[in-house]
Design a protein around this motif. Structure first.
Motif, PDB file in Angstrom:
ATOM      1  N   GLU A 164       0.829  -1.206   0.000  1.00  0.00           N
ATOM      2  CA  GLU A 164       0.000   0.000   0.000  1.00  0.00           C
ATOM      3  C   GLU A 164       0.867   1.261   0.000  1.00  0.00           C
ATOM      4  OE1 GLU A 164      -2.818   0.074   3.162  1.00  0.00           O
ATOM      5  OE2 GLU A 164      -3.618   2.037   2.585  1.00  0.00           O
ATOM      6  N   LEU A 165       1.910   1.213   0.830  1.00  0.00           N
ATOM      7  CA  LEU A 165       2.817   2.368   0.873  1.00  0.00           C
ATOM      8  C   LEU A 165       3.512   2.577  -0.471  1.00  0.00           C
ATOM      9  CD1 LEU A 165       4.382   1.782   4.420  1.00  0.00           C
ATOM     10  CD2 LEU A 165       2.986   3.756   3.728  1.00  0.00           C
ATOM     11  N   THR A 166       3.934   1.494  -1.013  1.00  0.00           N
ATOM     12  CA  THR A 166       4.631   1.584  -2.294  1.00  0.00           C
ATOM     13  C   THR A 166       3.738   2.203  -3.362  1.00  0.00           C
ATOM     14  OG1 THR A 166       5.890  -0.394  -1.700  1.00  0.00           O
ATOM     15  CG2 THR A 166       5.874   0.246  -4.020  1.00  0.00           C
ATOM     16  N   SER A 167       2.505   1.830  -3.312  1.00  0.00           N
ATOM     17  CA  SER A 167       1.592   2.349  -4.329  1.00  0.00           C
ATOM     18  C   SER A 167       1.375   3.858  -4.193  1.00  0.00           C
ATOM     19  CB  SER A 167       0.266   1.620  -4.237  1.00  0.00           C
ATOM     20  OG  SER A 167      -0.399   1.981  -3.044  1.00  0.00           O
ATOM     21  N   LYS A 168       1.715   4.340  -3.015  1.00  0.00           N
ATOM     22  CA  LYS A 168       1.500   5.777  -2.793  1.00  0.00           C
ATOM     23  C   LYS A 168       2.676   6.648  -3.235  1.00  0.00           C
ATOM     24  CE  LYS A 168      -1.666   5.167   1.085  1.00  0.00           C
ATOM     25  NZ  LYS A 168      -1.825   5.264   2.536  1.00  0.00           N
ATOM     26  N   LYS A 169       3.724   5.995  -3.559  1.00  0.00           N
ATOM     27  CA  LYS A 169       4.896   6.771  -3.990  1.00  0.00           C
ATOM     28  C   LYS A 169       4.568   7.550  -5.266  1.00  0.00           C
ATOM     29  CE  LYS A 169       8.658   4.000  -2.049  1.00  0.00           C
ATOM     30  NZ  LYS A 169       9.782   3.142  -2.394  1.00  0.00           N
ATOM     31  N   ARG A 170       5.142   8.697  -5.308  1.00  0.00           N
ATOM     32  CA  ARG A 170       4.862   9.527  -6.483  1.00  0.00           C
ATOM     33  C   ARG A 170       6.096   9.734  -7.360  1.00  0.00           C
ATOM     34  NH1 ARG A 170       1.883  14.025  -2.972  1.00  0.00           N
ATOM     35  NH2 ARG A 170       3.421  13.212  -1.542  1.00  0.00           N
ATOM     36  N   GLY A 171       7.112   9.029  -7.109  1.00  0.00           N
ATOM     37  CA  GLY A 171       8.315   9.118  -7.928  1.00  0.00           C
ATOM     38  C   GLY A 171       9.196  10.302  -7.578  1.00  0.00           C
ATOM     39  N   ASN A 172       8.873  10.924  -6.517  1.00  0.00           N
ATOM     40  CA  ASN A 172       9.679  12.063  -6.069  1.00  0.00           C
ATOM     41  C   ASN A 172      10.386  11.663  -4.786  1.00  0.00           C
ATOM     42  OD1 ASN A 172      10.119  14.544  -4.344  1.00  0.00           O
ATOM     43  ND2 ASN A 172       9.611  15.483  -6.320  1.00  0.00           N
ATOM     44  N   TYR A 173      11.708  11.742  -4.886  1.00  0.00           N
ATOM     45  CA  TYR A 173      12.496  11.264  -3.765  1.00  0.00           C
ATOM     46  C   TYR A 173      12.141  11.984  -2.483  1.00  0.00           C
ATOM     47  CZ  TYR A 173      16.430  10.820  -0.609  1.00  0.00           C
ATOM     48  OH  TYR A 173      17.200  10.637   0.490  1.00  0.00           O
ATOM     49  N   GLN A 174      12.102  13.273  -2.569  1.00  0.00           N
ATOM     50  CA  GLN A 174      11.845  14.035  -1.361  1.00  0.00           C
ATOM     51  C   GLN A 174      10.463  13.724  -0.814  1.00  0.00           C
ATOM     52  OE1 GLN A 174      13.983  15.750   0.246  1.00  0.00           O
ATOM     53  NE2 GLN A 174      15.650  15.718  -1.253  1.00  0.00           N
ATOM     54  N   LYS A 175       9.550  13.700  -1.746  1.00  0.00           N
ATOM     55  CA  LYS A 175       8.173  13.495  -1.308  1.00  0.00           C
ATOM     56  C   LYS A 175       7.951  12.049  -0.850  1.00  0.00           C
ATOM     57  CE  LYS A 175       6.228  17.069  -4.252  1.00  0.00           C
ATOM     58  NZ  LYS A 175       5.418  17.367  -5.448  1.00  0.00           N
ATOM     59  N   ASP A 176       8.711  11.156  -1.462  1.00  0.00           N
ATOM     60  CA  ASP A 176       8.479   9.749  -1.121  1.00  0.00           C
ATOM     61  C   ASP A 176       9.326   9.272   0.050  1.00  0.00           C
ATOM     62  OD1 ASP A 176       6.719   9.648  -3.149  1.00  0.00           O
ATOM     63  OD2 ASP A 176       8.051   8.620  -4.568  1.00  0.00           O
ATOM     64  N   LYS A 177      10.195  10.176   0.543  1.00  0.00           N
ATOM     65  CA  LYS A 177      11.124   9.727   1.580  1.00  0.00           C
ATOM     66  C   LYS A 177      10.394   9.194   2.823  1.00  0.00           C
ATOM     67  CE  LYS A 177      15.472  11.052   3.728  1.00  0.00           C
ATOM     68  NZ  LYS A 177      15.195  10.405   4.974  1.00  0.00           N
ATOM     69  N   ILE A 178       9.348   9.878   3.148  1.00  0.00           N
ATOM     70  CA  ILE A 178       8.597   9.430   4.350  1.00  0.00           C
ATOM     71  C   ILE A 178       8.036   8.039   4.133  1.00  0.00           C
ATOM     72  CG2 ILE A 178       6.572   9.911   5.771  1.00  0.00           C
ATOM     73  CD1 ILE A 178       7.019  12.887   5.136  1.00  0.00           C
ATOM     74  N   ILE A 179       7.545   7.862   2.953  1.00  0.00           N
ATOM     75  CA  ILE A 179       6.965   6.549   2.647  1.00  0.00           C
ATOM     76  C   ILE A 179       8.047   5.472   2.682  1.00  0.00           C
ATOM     77  CG2 ILE A 179       5.873   5.191   0.831  1.00  0.00           C
ATOM     78  CD1 ILE A 179       4.412   7.739  -0.035  1.00  0.00           C
ATOM     79  N   VAL A 180       9.158   5.849   2.091  1.00  0.00           N
ATOM     80  CA  VAL A 180      10.262   4.887   2.073  1.00  0.00           C
ATOM     81  C   VAL A 180      10.685   4.544   3.499  1.00  0.00           C
ATOM     82  CG1 VAL A 180      12.673   4.576   1.406  1.00  0.00           C
ATOM     83  CG2 VAL A 180      11.046   5.546  -0.216  1.00  0.00           C
ATOM     84  N   ASP A 181      10.743   5.576   4.334  1.00  0.00           N
ATOM     85  CA  ASP A 181      11.099   5.317   5.739  1.00  0.00           C
ATOM     86  C   ASP A 181      10.100   4.363   6.389  1.00  0.00           C
ATOM     87  OD1 ASP A 181      13.277   6.888   5.505  1.00  0.00           O
ATOM     88  OD2 ASP A 181      12.385   8.669   6.457  1.00  0.00           O
ATOM     89  N   GLN A 182       8.879   4.590   6.103  1.00  0.00           N
ATOM     90  CA  GLN A 182       7.844   3.719   6.697  1.00  0.00           C
ATOM     91  C   GLN A 182       8.004   2.281   6.203  1.00  0.00           C
ATOM     92  OE1 GLN A 182       4.267   5.763   5.525  1.00  0.00           O
ATOM     93  NE2 GLN A 182       4.175   6.953   7.426  1.00  0.00           N
ATOM     94  N   ILE A 183       8.324   2.211   4.929  1.00  0.00           N
ATOM     95  CA  ILE A 183       8.516   0.865   4.378  1.00  0.00           C
ATOM     96  C   ILE A 183       9.680   0.172   5.082  1.00  0.00           C
ATOM     97  CG2 ILE A 183       9.276  -0.372   2.307  1.00  0.00           C
ATOM     98  CD1 ILE A 183       7.592   1.642   0.677  1.00  0.00           C
ATOM     99  N   HIS A 184      10.740   0.980   5.270  1.00  0.00           N
ATOM    100  CA  HIS A 184      11.896   0.396   5.951  1.00  0.00           C
ATOM    101  C   HIS A 184      11.553  -0.031   7.366  1.00  0.00           C
ATOM    102  CE1 HIS A 184      15.239   2.094   3.158  1.00  0.00           C
ATOM    103  NE2 HIS A 184      14.386   1.297   2.552  1.00  0.00           N
ATOM    104  N   THR A 185      10.768   0.731   7.994  1.00  0.00           N
ATOM    105  CA  THR A 185      10.363   0.385   9.364  1.00  0.00           C
ATOM    106  C   THR A 185       9.624  -0.955   9.373  1.00  0.00           C
ATOM    107  OG1 THR A 185      10.145   2.699   9.925  1.00  0.00           O
ATOM    108  CG2 THR A 185       9.018   1.127  11.355  1.00  0.00           C
ATOM    109  N   ILE A 186       8.740  -1.091   8.444  1.00  0.00           N
ATOM    110  CA  ILE A 186       7.959  -2.342   8.388  1.00  0.00           C
ATOM    111  C   ILE A 186       8.876  -3.521   8.063  1.00  0.00           C
ATOM    112  CG2 ILE A 186       6.140  -3.561   7.143  1.00  0.00           C
ATOM    113  CD1 ILE A 186       4.818  -0.785   6.741  1.00  0.00           C
ATOM    114  N   LYS A 187       9.788  -3.228   7.141  1.00  0.00           N
ATOM    115  CA  LYS A 187      10.714  -4.307   6.816  1.00  0.00           C
ATOM    116  C   LYS A 187      11.555  -4.699   8.033  1.00  0.00           C
ATOM    117  CE  LYS A 187      11.020  -3.544   1.869  1.00  0.00           C
ATOM    118  NZ  LYS A 187      11.865  -3.096   0.740  1.00  0.00           N
TER     119      LYS A 187
END
Lengths: 1085, 114
Positions: free
Chosen positions: A137-160
């Protein structure tokens, strides 16, 4: 600028990236107007974007191509690799597959396999799936912008991180299956441990099942108004109607709109008007009950009512509402309940009549008058609850014949109750509880069906038609169909059970008869079981079964040897139980025993007497006491031997277990668990000991053979006896061989194979006479000249035929009549008799006639004696007498013997008749040994009244008597039953203040006043059976109702025994106690 | 008028004891009180019902007519009068009751043992 980019965990140095980009640009001919760093950054962004797009595609592919490792510990990807990825020379999959050195390193760090239960695995996989979905779900929310997606990426890392920490999954796959597989490869799955609590998951499961079941029932039953099964819904939506009903209920007059409200409720709820009226009646009944309680409070009436259980059955509806039983709450077994209602209505009417209608009505009005608003609200709630329950039951009762569905319903309900903390049993007992409830409900339905079937049979015979008034009376106008039909019979049974004789029968089932019928049922239906239920020893577990077996009359008759052995073994076990520490169960009975005799005895004697208490009371009361009870109910003598001759007497080879041994072993506590084979070892015949398995197996092999079908015994067996006596006969009448034999058949008709209606006296007499004739005929060289006091004993030979023999008993020596044949008065041609060619019926008939009359006219010969001696002749004669059916002829003869009819045939032109009194030699000389006036008393010698002193016969073995008397220890010599038996007939010895004379195997104790107590020694004695020491009066052993009179006489003998510690004294004392118990036991009937 | 309560406690006790025996022999002891009572009440009712059937079967037409007459005198027949009635129309009813119950009781137990 030096920057670190992150994309899917791969960190990229910007400088290296710049180099790669440059190289790449050369390949791609990309213009680079910006600084390298700027360009590099931009390119990094593009790479990131590319990577993100790729991930998205992969995710959408759902398990197609794996994505690069997202592990937080992922290695930094060098620029070359990034470039390679970018240009497609190294695909992402190879990375994902761990082809990197770091991946290999990670593999080395894999955690040790851990143990995970199946349940935990299921839970873990659900959690992994949950994390997996979050990442997607988080991945699907990424918008291809590093800055904007950083939070999402962090969340993904947390889950991982959680996936790794919790489940050891250091690699992520867009495929959950891969994840699941990876997880399971690293663990050891073990089975679940047993559930610590049976209700852990029962709640949800049961609710699901119950709802499913309900839905099916609602659909199949086409039930309307289902929503009213919810109490809250019913209460809230039926307020108006219920309020109106309540007003009617608390009023002395029914509300005019009562029926209208009922109708409205019926329409709303889907319940029938009858059901709704019944609900109201229940509440009305509760008020009436209250009134009855008020009126009866001071009269003890209610207590009496409670004694017959009406409080429990009158308001079964209220019982259901109370919900004390799961079955009642579920409305199961309700058909049985309906019959209760029927029966209860009778009682209810009785109460009304008893109290008086006016008085009751007045009280009811009074109670209604002071009902408060709160009372009315409560009443309204009860009505709502009743409607709710009715709806529930309406649903539940659909397809109740389906036992599986019902079992499921019960299971679900019990589970729900348990889950709610309302279970009446402990969690560990739930399984057994469910099983029992299912059995109960199915069983009650079966029983109800059995009674239904019986009623249908009766109905076919028109009985119900005869009871229409009763039916209407009992059921009133409201009940109909099955309920009222059942009620008719419940009502009849209600009355019947109050009849004393019926009460006796019912009481009899408390013990022996119950066990016997159940035992019979088991044996009849299964032909096995007892042997399987025992391991050869009498134990607490198989005791009841063996006791039942023992109490089986057929077993007793058909397998007397096994019966005796089993009885001894069981008795030994009872002894052991009674003298064990577990004797506390006997406390109540022991208290009863502590009267008179017991109080005067030493403790050891008291302890031994507990055995008899055990046999007579407590849990065994029914089993053993029932034997006596059965005899009472059968009008047979109970204790003291009676005329039920011990079946083993004739064996002679049986040697009973020494009572002394049992006592001594029991006292010492040696007998812990009495092995059957040990217990019967001493009792075994020449065939050797028989263990219980063999014994039971053998007993079952032959099944039961009725007396009519003969007993498969290899030896003859004494059954019953009668003592020749003129007592109670009319003047001029005399007892006789014939009369005594016939009397035995009459007294023991059922035991001797009579299958007819006992109430049909004519038929019974006919049968008894036929049997008498047949038996006399079968009895060989019969001592047919009998005297008062002689004993006529019926026995069964190896072929199963009955025959009799005569013993002297208390009378003169029996002998042979002087028959014409023997005296030459009439001679039958043997050839004719045997049916040879010289057969001459006329001559036979003439000879028979000659035989029939003694030439002197004083000693007429019995035709039946003729049958006995010359059956062929009689048969031949009968064939020519015009009656070709020998059975009819015999009947005619027998009737003739009683002077009822005459034989009339062409061969006998002159009717002749002679009565039974004349048929055999009359008793000419009453026995001098029969005393007629011994009366019972309170146990003192002065109570003994004897009108004739004993005639002491000079001893035949004078030297032995002298030896006994002169031994200086004569009294000590007689210290056991064996010693008594060893006394020669005619021997005389002093016993305390008494003189003992043995005469014809009778033991006569005479005091200084010449009063005599006559005693017999029987082989065995048991509670409710017979006595080892039988006291004789008027030629009869004092038993049954006369047993109480034997007690003081025995006590007199006991008091005179010089050695109270002797085996004889002990045994006599025990028997006295046993007799007291028996008398007390029997006094209730 | 006949007062049933002065006569029947013994009969009731016997029937209750019998029901208890059935429960015991069926291996259904130790139930919660409410369930035990439910079972016992039902068994008593069915035993009473069978008893009535046995009686009815042995009374004959005239006996049943007399029984109806007895009921006309009160809500329940006077046991003494009923006993006289049984003696008149079925003098050996004791044996019949025994025979009938001998048949029924094992059936009950078997039904509950299934």
């Amino acid at each position: 600028m030096t920057g670190i980019i992150e994309n899917k965990g791969h960190k990229l140095d910007s400088e290296k990236a710049a180099e790669l980009i440059q190289q790449s640009a050369e390949v791609e001919n990309v213009e680079m107007p910006e600084s390298l760093e700027q360009t590099a950054q931009k390119k990094i962004d593009d790479i990131n974007q590319t990577a993100l797009s790729q991930e998205k595609i992969e995710d959408q592919a759902s398990g197609g191509i794996s994505s690069p490792d997202f592990s937080p510990a992922a290695e930094k990807i060098d620029a070359q690799r990034v470039a390679a990825i970018t240009v497609g020379t190294e695909n992402i999959e190879s990375v994902a597959q761990g082809n990197s050195p770091l991946s290999a390193e990670t593999a080395k760090k894999e955690p040790e396999p851990k143990k995970v239960t199946e349940s935990q695995l299921k839970s873990d996989l659900e959690a992994i799936k949950d994390y997996h979905n979050q990442i997607k779900e988080l991945t699907s929310k990424k918008r291809g912008n590093y800055q904007k997606d950083k939070i999402i990426v962090d969340q993904i890392h947390t889950i991982k991180g959680k996936l790794e920490a919790e489940f050891g999954l250091d690699k992520y796959s867009p495929s959950f299956n891969v994840m699941s597989k990876a997880y399971q490869e690293n663990i050891n799955v073990i089975p679940d441990e047993p559930e610590s609590g049976p209700v852990a998951t029962a709640d949800s499961l049961s609710k699901m099942g119950r709802q499913d079941l309900e839905n099916i029932k609602i659909k199949e039953g086409k039930i309307q108004g289902v929503e009213y099964k919810e109490l809250k819904y019913a209460r809230e939506n039926l307020q108006e109607e219920l309020s109106s009903l309540v007003e009617s209920l608390v009023s002395t007059k029914i509300n005019n709109d009562f029926e209208g409200r009922i109708e409205a409720l019926a329409n709303k709820t889907g319940l029938s008007p009858e059901a709704l009226r019944e609900i109201c009646q229940d509440q009305e009944a509760a008020i009436v009950a209250e009134a009855k309680g008020e009126l009866s409070k001071n009269s003890g009436f209610w207590k009496k009512a409670a004694n017959i259980g009406i409080t429990s059955s009158v308001y079964i509806g209220a019982g259901i509402l109370a919900g004390t039983s799961i079955a009642a709450t579920l409305g199961l077994g309700g058909l049985a309940g309906m019959s209760i209602i029927g029966g209860a209505r009778i009682v209810d009417r009785s109460i009304r009549e008893y109290i008086g209608k006016n008085k009751l009505d007045k009280k009811v009005a009074e109670i209604k008058g002071y009902k408060t608003e709160a009372d009315k609200t409560a009443l309204q709630d009860r009505l709502a609850a009743a409607i709710s329950l009715k709806k529930t039951l309406e649903i539940d009762r659909v397809d109740l014949k389906d036992q599986e569905a019902r079992a499921k319903l019960i299971d679900n309900y019990i589970d729900e109750q348990a889950a709610a903390g309302l279970s009446p049993v402990q969690p560990e007992e739930l399984a057994g509880y469910k099983e029992k409830m299912a059995r109960i409900l199915n069983g009650l339905d079966d029983i109800d069906r059995l009674n239904d079937q019986q009623e249908q049979k009766l109905n076919k015979s028109g009985i119900l038609g005869k009871l229409q008034k009763v039916e209407k009376f009992i059921s009133g106008d409201s009940a109909a169909g099955r309920t009222s039909t059942a009620a008719v019979f419940v009502g009849l049974g209600f009355v019947a059970r109050q009849v004393p004789i019926v009460r006796q029968v019912l009481a009899g089932y408390a013990g022996y008869r119950f066990g016997a019928v159940i035992g019979d049922s088991i044996l009849d239906r299964k032909k096995k079981g007892l042997a399987e239920n025992t391991d050869g020893a009498v134990t607490a577990e198989n005791y009841a079964t063996l006791r039942q077996r023992l109490l089986d009359q057929d077993f007793q008759k058909s397998k007397p040897e096994e019966f005796i052995k089993l009885r001894q073994a069981v008795a030994a076990f009872e002894d052991q139980q009674a003298t064990s520490a577990d004797g506390h169960k006997l406390s109540e009975l022991n208290e009863q025993l502590q009267d008179g005799l017991l109080k005067s005895q030493e403790k050891s004697a008291y302890k031994k007497l507990k055995k008899f208490a055990f046999r007579a009371g407590g849990a065994v009361l029914g089993a053993i006491g029932g034997e006596a009870l059965h005899d009472v109910l059968s009008h047979k003598p109970t204790a003291g031997g009676g005329n039920m001759v011990e079946t083993a007497n004739a064996k002679g080879s049986l040697k009973g277990v020494s009572v002394d041994d049992i006592l001594s072993r029991g006292q010492k506590g040696v007998i812990e668990t009495v092995r059957m084979d040990e217990a019967v070892a001493d009792a075994s015949s020449s065939k050797g000991s028989v263990d219980v398995d063999e014994m039971l197996a053998r007993s079952q092999q032959s099944d039961y053979v009725s007396p009519e079908n003969n007993i498969p015994s290899s030896d003859k067996s004494h059954l019953f006896e009668d003592v020749v006596s003129n007592k109670d006969l009319k003047p001029g009448q005399h007892d006789s061989l014939w009369r005594s034999t016939e009397q035995i058949f009459k007294n023991h008709a059922s035991e001797l194979g009579y299958k007819g209606d006992m109430s049909d006296k004519t038929a019974l007499e006919h049968w008894a006479q036929g049997q008498t004739a047949k038996t006399l005929n079968n009895s060989g060289d019969l001592l047919d000249k009998v005297y008062e006091g002689n004993k006529i004993i019926i026995e069964q030979d190896e072929t199963g035929n009955y025959r009799i023999h005569v013993e002297q008993g208390e009378g003169l020596e029996p002998g042979h009549l002087e028959h014409p044949v023997k005296s030459g008065g009439a001679n039958l041609d043997e050839n004719m008799v045997k049916g040879s060619s010289k057969y001459d019926a006329e001559e036979i008939a003439r000879n028979l006639k000659d035989r029939a009359f003694d030439p002197s006219g004083r000693n007429p010969y019995d035709i039946n004696t003729g049958l006995h001696h010359d059956p062929m002749a009689v048969e031949a004669g009968s064939a020519d007498s015009g009656t070709h059916d020998l059975g009819d002829e015999l009947h005619e003869m027998n009737k003739t013997l009683h002077g009822q009819t005459d034989i009339k045939s062409p061969l006998y032109p002159d009717p002749f008749s002679f009565s039974a009194e004349q048929a055999v030699h009359p008793v000419e000389h009453p026995s001098p040994h029969v005393d007629h006036s011994v009366s019972g008393g309170k146990g003192t010698e002065s109570d003994i009244k004897v009108d004739k002193p004993v005639e002491v016969i000079p001893p035949k073995n004078q030297s032995l008597v002298e030896n006994l008397e002169g031994s200086g220890g004569g009294n000590k010599t007689i210290d056991s039953i064996a010693a008594l038996k060893d006394m020669p007939n005619g021997a005389k010895i002093p016993v305390g203040e008494l003189t003992l004379v043995k005469q014809d195997n009778r033991y006569n104790f005479t005091n200084a006043q010449g009063e005599t107590i006559k005693m017999t020694i029987n082989k065995f004695g048991g509670f409710g059976q017979n006595d080892r020491f039988g006291i004789i009066r008027d030629g009869r052993i004092l038993d049954g109702k006369l047993l109480s009179e034997a007690i003081p006489l025995k006590q007199t003998i006991y008091n005179n025994l010089p050695d109270k510690q002797s085996a004889l004294a002990k045994e006599l004392l025990e028997e006295i106690a046993k007799n007291k118990e028996e008398v007390e036991f029997l006094s209730g009937f | 008028m006949f007062n049933p309560f002065s006569h029947q406690s013994a009969g009731a006790d016997s029937l209750e004891n019998l029901a208890e025996e059935v429960i015991k022999q069926s291996g259904l002891e130790g139930l919660p009180a409410g369930d035990h009572k439910f079972l016992k009440d039902n068994l008593i009712a069915q035993l009473e019902r069978r008893l009535g059937q046995i009686m009815a079967a042995n009374l004959g037409e005239d006996g049943l007519a007399d029984y109806e007459q007895l009921l006309a005198e009160g809500p329940t027949a006077d046991p003494a009068k009923f006993e006289a009635l049984m003696n008149k129309y079925s003098p050996n009813y004791q044996a019949k009751v025994k025979a009938g119950l001998d048949e029924f009781i094992p059936q009950m137990v078997e039904s509950l043992r299934k």
